[in-house]
Design a protein around this motif. Sequence first.
Motif, mmCIF file in Angstrom:
data_model
loop_
_atom_site.group_PDB
_atom_site.id
_atom_site.type_symbol
_atom_site.label_atom_id
_atom_site.label_comp_id
_atom_site.label_asym_id
_atom_site.label_seq_id
_atom_site.Cartn_x
_atom_site.Cartn_y
_atom_site.Cartn_z
ATOM 1 N N PRO A 100 109.309 48.608 22.366
ATOM 2 C CA PRO A 100 108.137 48.908 21.438
ATOM 3 C C PRO A 100 108.146 47.341 20.905
ATOM 4 O O PRO A 100 109.277 46.773 20.577
ATOM 5 C CB PRO A 100 108.729 50.082 20.730
ATOM 6 C CG PRO A 100 110.290 50.383 21.107
ATOM 7 C CD PRO A 100 110.292 49.664 22.622
ATOM 8 N N ASP A 129 105.430 46.326 23.907
ATOM 9 C CA ASP A 129 104.302 47.146 23.983
ATOM 10 C C ASP A 129 104.616 48.429 23.418
ATOM 11 O O ASP A 129 105.666 49.203 23.695
ATOM 12 C CB ASP A 129 103.907 47.328 25.373
ATOM 13 C CG ASP A 129 102.564 47.991 25.511
ATOM 14 O OD1 ASP A 129 102.111 48.543 24.801
ATOM 15 O OD2 ASP A 129 101.811 47.764 26.600
ATOM 16 N N ASP A 130 103.939 49.015 22.311
ATOM 17 C CA ASP A 130 104.142 50.240 21.671
ATOM 18 C C ASP A 130 103.709 51.349 22.504
ATOM 19 O O ASP A 130 104.077 52.255 22.271
ATOM 20 C CB ASP A 130 103.424 50.042 20.440
ATOM 21 C CG ASP A 130 103.920 49.151 19.435
ATOM 22 O OD1 ASP A 130 105.256 48.888 19.480
ATOM 23 O OD2 ASP A 130 103.381 48.979 18.053
ATOM 24 N N ARG A 131 102.694 51.194 23.390
ATOM 25 C CA ARG A 131 102.346 52.314 24.432
ATOM 26 C C ARG A 131 103.585 52.651 25.234
ATOM 27 O O ARG A 131 104.331 51.872 25.764
ATOM 28 C CB ARG A 131 101.352 51.795 25.068
ATOM 29 C CG ARG A 131 99.870 51.669 24.348
ATOM 30 C CD ARG A 131 98.772 51.059 25.116
ATOM 31 N NE ARG A 131 99.395 49.699 25.841
ATOM 32 C CZ ARG A 131 98.753 49.283 26.846
ATOM 33 N NH1 ARG A 131 97.763 49.926 27.255
ATOM 34 N NH2 ARG A 131 99.219 48.248 27.282
ATOM 35 N N ARG A 145 113.159 53.362 24.394
ATOM 36 C CA ARG A 145 112.185 54.290 23.898
ATOM 37 C C ARG A 145 112.793 54.895 22.664
ATOM 38 O O ARG A 145 113.877 55.059 22.427
ATOM 39 C CB ARG A 145 112.099 55.377 25.127
ATOM 40 C CG ARG A 145 111.450 54.900 26.328
ATOM 41 C CD ARG A 145 110.170 54.960 26.435
ATOM 42 N NE ARG A 145 109.667 54.362 27.538
ATOM 43 C CZ ARG A 145 109.304 53.025 28.002
ATOM 44 N NH1 ARG A 145 109.615 52.192 27.058
ATOM 45 N NH2 ARG A 145 108.716 52.797 28.967
ATOM 46 N N TYR A 193 100.017 56.089 11.789
ATOM 47 C CA TYR A 193 100.437 55.482 13.010
ATOM 48 C C TYR A 193 99.791 56.155 14.040
ATOM 49 O O TYR A 193 100.137 57.267 14.546
ATOM 50 C CB TYR A 193 101.965 55.416 13.258
ATOM 51 C CG TYR A 193 102.476 54.677 14.399
ATOM 52 C CD1 TYR A 193 102.053 53.375 14.778
ATOM 53 C CD2 TYR A 193 103.424 55.146 15.239
ATOM 54 C CE1 TYR A 193 102.558 52.689 15.892
ATOM 55 C CE2 TYR A 193 103.514 54.426 16.461
ATOM 56 C CZ TYR A 193 103.502 53.286 16.747
ATOM 57 O OH TYR A 193 103.732 52.556 17.732
ATOM 58 N N SER A 194 98.779 55.402 15.119
ATOM 59 C CA SER A 194 98.094 56.231 15.969
ATOM 60 C C SER A 194 98.722 56.416 17.129
ATOM 61 O O SER A 194 98.450 57.425 17.808
ATOM 62 C CB SER A 194 96.789 55.241 16.314
ATOM 63 O OG SER A 194 97.203 54.052 16.713
ATOM 64 N N LEU A 195 99.894 55.765 17.347
ATOM 65 C CA LEU A 195 100.776 56.006 18.621
ATOM 66 C C LEU A 195 102.072 56.990 18.531
ATOM 67 O O LEU A 195 102.901 57.096 19.445
ATOM 68 C CB LEU A 195 101.162 54.947 19.288
ATOM 69 C CG LEU A 195 100.007 53.865 19.703
ATOM 70 C CD1 LEU A 195 100.781 52.568 20.198
ATOM 71 C CD2 LEU A 195 99.154 54.439 20.678
ATOM 72 N N GLN A 197 104.224 59.685 18.649
ATOM 73 C CA GLN A 197 104.393 60.717 19.879
ATOM 74 C C GLN A 197 104.359 62.270 19.359
ATOM 75 O O GLN A 197 103.972 62.960 20.061
ATOM 76 C CB GLN A 197 105.446 60.449 20.346
ATOM 77 C CG GLN A 197 105.383 59.048 21.262
ATOM 78 C CD GLN A 197 106.588 58.874 22.307
ATOM 79 O OE1 GLN A 197 107.001 59.790 22.982
ATOM 80 N NE2 GLN A 197 107.100 57.771 22.027
ATOM 81 N N ASN A 222 97.755 50.993 15.128
ATOM 82 C CA ASN A 222 98.720 51.382 16.421
ATOM 83 C C ASN A 222 99.711 50.278 16.535
ATOM 84 O O ASN A 222 100.594 50.020 17.282
ATOM 85 C CB ASN A 222 98.209 51.023 17.625
ATOM 86 C CG ASN A 222 97.470 49.821 17.901
ATOM 87 O OD1 ASN A 222 97.648 49.009 17.004
ATOM 88 N ND2 ASN A 222 96.709 49.589 19.149
ATOM 89 N N ASN A 223 99.991 49.785 15.117
ATOM 90 C CA ASN A 223 101.373 48.480 15.044
ATOM 91 C C ASN A 223 102.103 48.881 13.554
ATOM 92 O O ASN A 223 101.456 49.108 12.646
ATOM 93 C CB ASN A 223 100.701 47.263 15.318
ATOM 94 C CG ASN A 223 101.723 46.373 15.122
ATOM 95 O OD1 ASN A 223 102.184 45.820 13.710
ATOM 96 N ND2 ASN A 223 102.544 45.896 16.235
#
Length: 304
Positions: A100, A129-131, A145, A193-195, A197, A222-223
Amino acid sequence: MKENFSAIPVFVAVVERGNFSLAAETLGMTKSAVSKRISVLEDNLGVRLFNRTTRSIALTEAGERFSDYARNAVVIANEGFAALNNLQGIPKGTLKINAPMTFTRLHIVPYIKEFLDSYPDVKIVLSMDDRVVSLVDGGYDVGIRIGELEDSSLVAKKLTDCKSVLCASPAYLDQHGTPSKPDDLSHHNCINYSLFQAGAEWTFYKDNKKLKVEPKGNFIVNNSDAISEVLLNGLGICQMPTFIVAEHLKSKKLITFMDEYALPKHAIYAVYPERKHLPEKVRVFIEFISHKLGHGVGYWDDPD
């Protein structure tokens, strides 16, 4: 016969990536070189392995039958190479890491030089990558992760805890007041935070009760670096991992509140595809970064 054996990893890469271009990217070859190797293999075997159109490829019946054997051959060969590297005790080769963005910038990148100085035969290819991406599809050796892990065939090793806090700037709290309970958050600008989980809701625990709140606010991103920046600027409040905001908390640029309400406990993991013999380059990286992060409790949470 030698050409057939050398073409097997190329064939497997095309099968796993789904087209010649992605396979070429994975292998570090040109698309035309990949196509030529497959054509030579088909000519030597006397069968067509792929049906090709201008837009897609698909395995033929012969290709389907051959793919199982080819994949097993590549797995066994890689395990053999890894076993030899372990016996040699010399970490070497390209180490592909997926991790991330913000965590890596703050807590992995500062140690990259030290790691590479210690293991000069290793080359790191780092993808930030945050995805959450597939390690297998991306050809990664190891991933970092944070939070709850999805069920998968990946092996996970906990590196350290990941503590979170609810925080805001003093200026924001002076202007809008300090929430004292989860219900109060409905009257505040909650940055999202849009990502995340765990979903859209924020969860709190107190007196053996779980309380959930759906935050509302005018900024979704998303960051995590962007969230940290707008928090410091007084835009609103957010749940933030201490590995990002610890220094701001110590300097009082950000303030925690509702500390009597516990937030979900998470951890930071190294994950890697299940293998009988873990490559030495992966093993030493995991041990190295685990030591740097604090072996269980993140060094950023150290009160000293």
